[in-house]
Design a protein around this motif. Structure first.
Motif, PDB file in Angstrom:
ATOM      1  N   ARG A 295       0.839  -1.204   0.000  1.00  0.00           N
ATOM      2  CA  ARG A 295       0.000   0.000   0.000  1.00  0.00           C
ATOM      3  C   ARG A 295       0.874   1.254   0.000  1.00  0.00           C
ATOM      4  NH1 ARG A 295      -3.008  -2.225   2.852  1.00  0.00           N
ATOM      5  NH2 ARG A 295      -2.348  -1.598   4.932  1.00  0.00           N
ATOM      6  N   ALA A 296       1.964   1.201   0.750  1.00  0.00           N
ATOM      7  CA  ALA A 296       2.882   2.354   0.785  1.00  0.00           C
ATOM      8  C   ALA A 296       3.467   2.618  -0.604  1.00  0.00           C
ATOM      9  CB  ALA A 296       3.990   2.099   1.802  1.00  0.00           C
ATOM     10  N   LYS A 297       3.846   1.573  -1.306  1.00  0.00           N
ATOM     11  CA  LYS A 297       4.398   1.729  -2.651  1.00  0.00           C
ATOM     12  C   LYS A 297       3.338   2.249  -3.616  1.00  0.00           C
ATOM     13  CE  LYS A 297       7.365   1.336  -6.012  1.00  0.00           C
ATOM     14  NZ  LYS A 297       8.460   2.320  -6.161  1.00  0.00           N
ATOM     15  N   THR A 302       1.317   6.818  -6.791  1.00  0.00           N
ATOM     16  CA  THR A 302       0.193   7.728  -7.015  1.00  0.00           C
ATOM     17  C   THR A 302       0.634   9.182  -6.871  1.00  0.00           C
ATOM     18  OG1 THR A 302      -1.411   6.080  -6.235  1.00  0.00           O
ATOM     19  CG2 THR A 302      -2.088   8.397  -6.162  1.00  0.00           C
ATOM     20  N   ALA A 303       1.356   9.481  -5.792  1.00  0.00           N
ATOM     21  CA  ALA A 303       1.816  10.862  -5.560  1.00  0.00           C
ATOM     22  C   ALA A 303       2.733  11.326  -6.680  1.00  0.00           C
ATOM     23  CB  ALA A 303       2.524  10.955  -4.211  1.00  0.00           C
ATOM     24  N   PHE A 304       3.601  10.435  -7.134  1.00  0.00           N
ATOM     25  CA  PHE A 304       4.529  10.782  -8.211  1.00  0.00           C
ATOM     26  C   PHE A 304       3.770  11.139  -9.484  1.00  0.00           C
ATOM     27  CE2 PHE A 304       6.938   9.298 -11.963  1.00  0.00           C
ATOM     28  CZ  PHE A 304       8.029  10.151 -11.894  1.00  0.00           C
ATOM     29  N   MET A 305       2.802  10.303  -9.877  1.00  0.00           N
ATOM     30  CA  MET A 305       2.082  10.546 -11.132  1.00  0.00           C
ATOM     31  C   MET A 305       1.159  11.755 -11.039  1.00  0.00           C
ATOM     32  SD  MET A 305       3.208   8.589 -13.445  1.00  0.00           S
ATOM     33  CE  MET A 305       1.975   8.749 -14.740  1.00  0.00           C
ATOM     34  N   LYS A 306       0.525  11.935  -9.909  1.00  0.00           N
ATOM     35  CA  LYS A 306      -0.337  13.114  -9.729  1.00  0.00           C
ATOM     36  C   LYS A 306       0.497  14.393  -9.895  1.00  0.00           C
ATOM     37  CE  LYS A 306      -4.034  15.376  -7.965  1.00  0.00           C
ATOM     38  NZ  LYS A 306      -5.338  15.492  -8.616  1.00  0.00           N
ATOM     39  N   ARG A 307       1.658  14.405  -9.275  1.00  0.00           N
ATOM     40  CA  ARG A 307       2.529  15.586  -9.343  1.00  0.00           C
ATOM     41  C   ARG A 307       3.070  15.806 -10.752  1.00  0.00           C
ATOM     42  NH1 ARG A 307       6.046  13.844  -6.059  1.00  0.00           N
ATOM     43  NH2 ARG A 307       7.632  13.188  -7.572  1.00  0.00           N
ATOM     44  N   GLU A 308       3.567  14.745 -11.371  1.00  0.00           N
ATOM     45  CA  GLU A 308       4.222  14.893 -12.672  1.00  0.00           C
ATOM     46  C   GLU A 308       3.224  15.197 -13.789  1.00  0.00           C
ATOM     47  OE1 GLU A 308       7.510  15.140 -13.092  1.00  0.00           O
ATOM     48  OE2 GLU A 308       7.526  15.042 -10.900  1.00  0.00           O
ATOM     49  N   LEU A 309       2.037  14.615 -13.737  1.00  0.00           N
ATOM     50  CA  LEU A 309       1.024  14.949 -14.742  1.00  0.00           C
ATOM     51  C   LEU A 309       0.617  16.419 -14.621  1.00  0.00           C
ATOM     52  CD1 LEU A 309      -1.196  11.746 -14.618  1.00  0.00           C
ATOM     53  CD2 LEU A 309       0.055  12.571 -16.619  1.00  0.00           C
ATOM     54  N   ALA A 310       0.479  16.893 -13.383  1.00  0.00           N
ATOM     55  CA  ALA A 310       0.144  18.310 -13.173  1.00  0.00           C
ATOM     56  C   ALA A 310       1.287  19.210 -13.638  1.00  0.00           C
ATOM     57  CB  ALA A 310      -0.157  18.545 -11.692  1.00  0.00           C
ATOM     58  N   MET A 368      -0.599   0.854  -9.865  1.00  0.00           N
ATOM     59  CA  MET A 368      -0.369  -0.361  -9.101  1.00  0.00           C
ATOM     60  C   MET A 368       0.859  -0.196  -8.204  1.00  0.00           C
ATOM     61  SD  MET A 368      -0.687  -3.233 -12.090  1.00  0.00           S
ATOM     62  CE  MET A 368      -1.570  -2.878 -13.621  1.00  0.00           C
ATOM     63  N   ALA A 369       0.867  -0.974  -7.139  1.00  0.00           N
ATOM     64  CA  ALA A 369       2.041  -1.012  -6.276  1.00  0.00           C
ATOM     65  C   ALA A 369       3.255  -1.558  -7.015  1.00  0.00           C
ATOM     66  CB  ALA A 369       1.747  -1.871  -5.048  1.00  0.00           C
ATOM     67  N   THR A 370       3.001  -2.347  -8.047  1.00  0.00           N
ATOM     68  CA  THR A 370       4.085  -3.018  -8.774  1.00  0.00           C
ATOM     69  C   THR A 370       4.608  -2.224  -9.968  1.00  0.00           C
ATOM     70  OG1 THR A 370       2.285  -4.302  -9.791  1.00  0.00           O
ATOM     71  CG2 THR A 370       3.565  -5.386  -8.069  1.00  0.00           C
ATOM     72  N   HIS A 371       4.052  -1.044 -10.230  1.00  0.00           N
ATOM     73  CA  HIS A 371       4.660  -0.173 -11.237  1.00  0.00           C
ATOM     74  C   HIS A 371       6.036   0.277 -10.752  1.00  0.00           C
ATOM     75  CE1 HIS A 371       0.619   0.880 -13.209  1.00  0.00           C
ATOM     76  NE2 HIS A 371       1.405   0.492 -14.195  1.00  0.00           N
ATOM     77  N   THR A 372       7.018   0.230 -11.622  1.00  0.00           N
ATOM     78  CA  THR A 372       8.337   0.769 -11.291  1.00  0.00           C
ATOM     79  C   THR A 372       8.420   2.217 -11.757  1.00  0.00           C
ATOM     80  OG1 THR A 372       9.347   0.128 -13.396  1.00  0.00           O
ATOM     81  CG2 THR A 372       9.354  -1.521 -11.617  1.00  0.00           C
ATOM     82  N   ARG A 373       9.418   2.929 -11.295  1.00  0.00           N
ATOM     83  CA  ARG A 373       9.598   4.303 -11.742  1.00  0.00           C
ATOM     84  C   ARG A 373       9.838   4.351 -13.256  1.00  0.00           C
ATOM     85  NH1 ARG A 373      10.558   8.828  -8.778  1.00  0.00           N
ATOM     86  NH2 ARG A 373       9.110   7.734  -7.393  1.00  0.00           N
ATOM     87  N   GLU A 374      10.526   3.335 -13.785  1.00  0.00           N
ATOM     88  CA  GLU A 374      10.781   3.291 -15.221  1.00  0.00           C
ATOM     89  C   GLU A 374       9.476   3.154 -16.002  1.00  0.00           C
ATOM     90  OE1 GLU A 374      11.414   1.539 -19.139  1.00  0.00           O
ATOM     91  OE2 GLU A 374      10.646   0.389 -17.432  1.00  0.00           O
TER      92      GLU A 374
END
Length: 394
Positions: A295-297, A302-310, A368-374
């Motif tokens: 859940r933490a991952k 989620t936070a990364f994508m929300k920020r970067e899309l914005a 997903m929790a299993t998405h990597t940064r790449e």
């Protein structure tokens, strides 16, 4: 008039197909992982509800395989008659314990949970209050009941308060709402809803389909997220998101669940959930409880994508969850961008009216929790390219 004439006249899908923009019923030839195979090529999956990445987990698959070996592939009947296996009962006891409720009842699909529960509770003289953006299965369940259906403005507690204040006190009232709204990813104002329901003596049912495994310290969903688990009368959940299977459940007071068990037509007249599905959910709940790091991952992604899309300039609405919309406006643009993103190696879901208000078409992305940064950076590069092509971002 031939009743099939409407079918012969239906051309909407044909026109989108002819334009090369049809983005439904797309074929995937691999598991629901962060990267899937489509037409022989890899595509980053941003359109799945596999939030914790458990649908291809080795332990979940092993549990399903062992259940097939022991029980076979199906139950050959409804739960009401010959279709109740010991693992159905084990799962219901586990879900009740997990959700901190007296009892739980499983159905073959999440849609059937709301269809059966709402329709059997709302009888003549009763009123059911629905958020205007509630899921279709909630709406259909309300339509099947013999009570009155009243809709209030989306997440507008004051509007619900006003509508409940007009109710005859002698009439029963049930408020049914999504805990997480599945298209735009916003969370229900549960504290306000609880206060209004208590004020007017209305019962409250929360559809936790997109909250279980995602929200709350232990993944129990929206009510846990707000610390209001004892204030929500009924909690509905599905197995097809974080719980890595198919089916659903309703949890609440034992006497209320007993009523639903003996009155919900979608339960009584449907085949029981197959053994493999039940065993998969049992294992998924176990993993959710022992691996909070998933859940933490998920929230980190989620936070990364929300920020970067914005940061790229996209409108991501009021999302507060791993469902992040990219608002594009016109229906045709949503189809075009979904197709172009697929060509660039990213799977997203176009959402058009009536699922969203006219002029607010969007691309529904989920993580997903299993998405990597790449994986996520590949997706962002595709979004940047396509967004600039269509003039949606600078």
């Amino acid at each position: 008039m031939d009743i099939f004439q409407k079918c012969y006249d239906f051309r909407d899908a044909d026109e989108v197909k002819q334009a090369g923009l049809y983005s439904y019923f797309r074929m995937i030839s691999s598991a629901q992982e962060p990267v899937v195979m489509m037409n022989g090529r890899e595509v980053v999956m941003l359109g799945s509800n596999n939030y914790l990445g458990l649908t291809n987990h080795p332990e979940v698959k092993k549990a399903a395989q062992e259940a097939v070996a022991k029980y076979g592939t199906g139950c050959a009947g409804s739960r009401f008659l010959n279709g109740t296996l010991d693992i159905h009962v084990q799962l219901e006891e586990k879900l009740a314990q997990f959700m901190r409720k007296e009892a739980a009842l499983t159905f073959s699909t999440g849609f059937q949970v709301n269809l059966g529960t709402v329709s059997c509770l709302v009888e003549r003289g009763d009123i059911v209050y629905l958020d205007k953006l509630d899921h279709a299965c909630i709406i259909d369940g309300a339509r099947l009941g013999f009570g009155t259906v009243v809709k209030y403005e989306h997440n507008d507690v004051a509007d619900l308060d006003r509508r409940l204040s007009l109710k005859d006190p002698s009439r029963g009232a049930l408020v049914v709402v999504d805990g997480v709204f599945s298209m735009e990813g916003d969370i229900v104002n549960l504290p306000g809803l609880v206060e209004v329901c208590q004020k007017h003596g209305a019962r409250l049912m929360v559809d936790n389909a997109h909250g279980i495994g995602v929200l709350g310290e232990h993944g129990r969903g929206t009510a846990e997220h707000f610390g209001l688990e004892d204030k929500v009368d009924l909690i509905m959940g599905t197995f097809s998101k974080s719980l890595a299977s198919v089916g659903g459940f309703i949890a609440g007071e034992e006497r209320v669940i007993n009523w639903i068990k003996h009155r919900a037509r979608s339960l009584i007249f449907s085949a029981a959930p197959p053994p493999a599905s039940v065993a998969a959910v049992l294992k998924a709940v176990e993993i959710i409880e022992r691996e909070p790091e998933r859940r933490a991952k998920l929230w980190e992604n989620t936070a990364f994508m929300k920020r970067e899309l914005a940061n790229l300039g996209f409108d991501t609405g009021d999302s507060q969850t791993p469902v992040i919309p990219v608002v594009v406006g016109e229906d045709r643009l949503a189809f075009f961008m979904a197709k172009r993103l697929e060509e660039e190696g990213v799977f997203v879901n176009p959402v058009i009216s009536p699922a969203v208000p006219p002029g607010r078409a969007l691309l529904r992305t989920s993580y997903m929790a299993t998405h990597t940064r790449e994986h996520l950076e590949r997706a962002l590069a595709a979004f940047a390219k396509v967004g600039r092509e269509v003039g949606l971002i600078p």
